[in-house]
Design a protein around this motif. Structure first.
Motif, PDB file in Angstrom:
ATOM      1  N   LYS A  53      39.005  80.069  82.298  1.00 40.36           N
ATOM      2  CA  LYS A  53      38.917  79.978  80.835  1.00 40.36           C
ATOM      3  C   LYS A  53      40.312  79.728  80.269  1.00 40.36           C
ATOM      4  O   LYS A  53      41.012  80.653  79.857  1.00 40.36           O
ATOM      5  N   VAL A  54      40.703  78.453  80.297  1.00 42.18           N
ATOM      6  CA  VAL A  54      42.028  78.026  79.844  1.00 42.18           C
ATOM      7  C   VAL A  54      41.848  77.045  78.696  1.00 42.18           C
ATOM      8  O   VAL A  54      41.137  76.046  78.820  1.00 42.18           O
ATOM      9  N   GLU A  55      42.489  77.316  77.580  1.00 41.75           N
ATOM     10  CA  GLU A  55      42.364  76.470  76.389  1.00 41.75           C
ATOM     11  C   GLU A  55      43.758  76.106  75.890  1.00 41.75           C
ATOM     12  O   GLU A  55      44.448  76.930  75.298  1.00 41.75           O
ATOM     13  N   PHE A  56      44.175  74.859  76.162  1.00 37.79           N
ATOM     14  CA  PHE A  56      45.491  74.399  75.701  1.00 37.79           C
ATOM     15  C   PHE A  56      45.432  74.095  74.208  1.00 37.79           C
ATOM     16  O   PHE A  56      44.544  73.394  73.740  1.00 37.79           O
TER      17      PHE A  56
ATOM     18  N   ILE B  34      54.203  68.111  83.531  1.00 32.84           N
ATOM     19  CA  ILE B  34      54.442  69.551  83.661  1.00 32.84           C
ATOM     20  C   ILE B  34      53.252  70.340  83.137  1.00 32.84           C
ATOM     21  O   ILE B  34      52.863  71.373  83.719  1.00 32.84           O
ATOM     22  N   THR B  35      52.640  69.872  82.059  1.00 28.42           N
ATOM     23  CA  THR B  35      51.466  70.561  81.515  1.00 28.42           C
ATOM     24  C   THR B  35      50.335  70.596  82.535  1.00 28.42           C
ATOM     25  O   THR B  35      49.627  71.600  82.657  1.00 28.42           O
ATOM     26  N   ARG B  36      50.164  69.516  83.277  1.00 29.89           N
ATOM     27  CA  ARG B  36      49.130  69.512  84.325  1.00 29.89           C
ATOM     28  C   ARG B  36      49.433  70.549  85.398  1.00 29.89           C
ATOM     29  O   ARG B  36      48.528  71.213  85.919  1.00 29.89           O
ATOM     30  N   LYS B  37      50.709  70.727  85.715  1.00 29.92           N
ATOM     31  CA  LYS B  37      51.083  71.754  86.696  1.00 29.92           C
ATOM     32  C   LYS B  37      50.850  73.152  86.133  1.00 29.92           C
ATOM     33  O   LYS B  37      50.431  74.066  86.852  1.00 29.92           O
ATOM     34  N   LEU B  38      51.124  73.326  84.837  1.00 29.59           N
ATOM     35  CA  LEU B  38      50.857  74.617  84.192  1.00 29.59           C
ATOM     36  C   LEU B  38      49.367  74.940  84.262  1.00 29.59           C
ATOM     37  O   LEU B  38      48.973  76.073  84.560  1.00 29.59           O
ATOM     38  N   ASP B  39      48.553  73.939  83.984  1.00 26.10           N
ATOM     39  CA  ASP B  39      47.105  74.138  84.020  1.00 26.10           C
ATOM     40  C   ASP B  39      46.657  74.592  85.412  1.00 26.10           C
ATOM     41  O   ASP B  39      45.813  75.491  85.545  1.00 26.10           O
ATOM     42  N   GLU B  40      47.238  73.988  86.434  1.00 28.57           N
ATOM     43  CA  GLU B  40      46.882  74.372  87.803  1.00 28.57           C
ATOM     44  C   GLU B  40      47.271  75.819  88.091  1.00 28.57           C
ATOM     45  O   GLU B  40      46.515  76.565  88.725  1.00 28.57           O
ATOM     46  N   ILE B  41      48.429  76.238  87.598  1.00 29.37           N
ATOM     47  CA  ILE B  41      48.857  77.629  87.787  1.00 29.37           C
ATOM     48  C   ILE B  41      47.924  78.586  87.046  1.00 29.37           C
ATOM     49  O   ILE B  41      47.464  79.585  87.599  1.00 29.37           O
TER      50      ILE B  41
END
Length: 360
Positions: free
Chosen positions: A105-108, A91-98
């Motif tokens: 500039k996305v920083e988990f 699910i986190t990978r899908k969130l990253d794609e969204i």
């Protein structure tokens, strides 16, 4: 001084925090449990702890890091589900794609939290508020999950804002509202202010950010070291901007521990070993670079990651240990450390030589 609120007014951050993430993912496959108190974690028989509880269970006092046996005593009807990290990571990978539909500039910060910088984005006429609202709607529509969001001109304030309207809400702090928001903010909301730090602040008469004034800096440094200055900066709305450009880079080393670490002293010993290896790497770079920061990273048993940094012109043992203590003091109860990382940021010397040739 870098990163004042005036300079930060040109930047826009969104902090997305998924609501009771592990449980919410499990309920996608078990919707019949949506009206029950549900938690994810280890069993009481295995002396397990709660990783996440839904908001129904939280009303009974069940919370992350609590012993599962205690959780069952507080909530006898609690439904306990096993942890499935592979499902949450998917699910986190899908969130990253969204998220990357709106900014690169996305920083988990962990599997269920991410900071997004949307400065200068063209969509929605550049409105961070509208972008955040659209992200939340997209997550709910495509994944069936709810997210809370914070919007602010500073990254750490966006994180604080994301907690203001949980669950499934959004809170916005505009540049003109930063000072007023901070004045009334409990200092315990500042990232990095745990029980030990708060005890010092309270003893100095600092319960709200407005109490952490410039005249308190000497005492803060005396009792908290470099962390004291960090606290003062955050209470003033100061956050150093991320450096960019090819002449600034990070050099680091990290190690996954053979077994999870439950003692600060063991973490500090491991950092000493990492420091030796990192010093060798720094030496291999020659004399062309200057160190500008020390950074420490801890990955915990629930796979969440915390990092912090401080300005330094060398790899400083005292600074590194202070940063590690900061992360240790602010970790969630029950989490042990599975990985330790140490790095430095360096800047090419030639830049400083060139800059000296220009008038101030």
């Amino acid at each position: 001084m870098a990163g004042t609120t005036a300079g930060a007014s040109e930047r826009k951050f969104i902090y997305i925090d998924m609501d009771s993430f592990f449980v919410s993912v499990e309920l996608l496959d078990a919707p019949h449990l949506s009206h029950c108190p549900v938690a994810v974690g280890g069993t009481a028989a295995e002396r397990g702890v709660i990783s996440t509880a839904n908001y129904i269970a939280r009303k009974f006092g069940v919370k992350s890091g609590m012993a599962t046996a205690t959780a069952h005593r507080l909530c006898p009807d609690l439904v306990l589900l096993p942890t499935r990290f592979e499902a949450y990571e998917a699910i986190t990978r899908k969130l990253d794609e969204i998220f990357r539909r709106y900014t690169d500039k996305v920083e988990f910060q962990s599997l269920d939290e991410a900071a997004l910088e949307v400065t200068g984005q063209a969509c929605f006429n550049g409105s961070a508020t509208h972008i955040a609202a659209h992200i939340r709607a997209t997550v709910q529509q495509e994944l069936g999950l709810t997210a809370s969001a914070g919007v602010a001109p500073l990254k750490y304030l966006a994180k604080i804002a994301s907690e203001m309207r949980k669950p499934n809400g959004m809170f916005v702090i505009t540049p003109s509202q930063v000072r007023g928001f901070l004045d009334e903010l409990d200092v315990r909301k500042i990232p990095g202010v745990g029980p030990k730090t708060y005890a010092v602040l309270e003893n100095l008469g600092c319960r709200q950010c407005k109490d952490v004034t410039e005249d308190k800096i000497p005492a803060l440094m005396r009792y908290l070291g470099v962390h004291g200055f960090y606290v003062w900066e955050r209470c003033q709305g100061i956050e150093e901007a991320d450096e960019g450009g090819s002449d600034i880079k990070s050099v680091g080393i990290e190690r996954t521990l053979p077994s999870d670490c439950d003692a600060l002293c063991d973490c500090l010993e491991e950092l000493d070993r990492l420091s030796q290896g990192l010093r060798e790497r720094i030496a291999d770079m020659g004399d062309d670079y200057l160190i500008t920061k020390n950074l420490v990273k801890l990955k915990f048993s629930d796979f969440s990651i915390s990092t912090t940094e401080a300005s330094a012109n060398r790899l400083c043992t005292h600074t590194v240990q202070s940063l590690c203590r900061l992360l240790w003091d602010t970790r969630r109860e029950g989490r042990s450390v599975r990985l330790i990382g140490l790095s430095v940021k360096v800047r090419r010397k030639v830049l400083d030589d060139i800059q000296m040739a220009f008038p101030w």
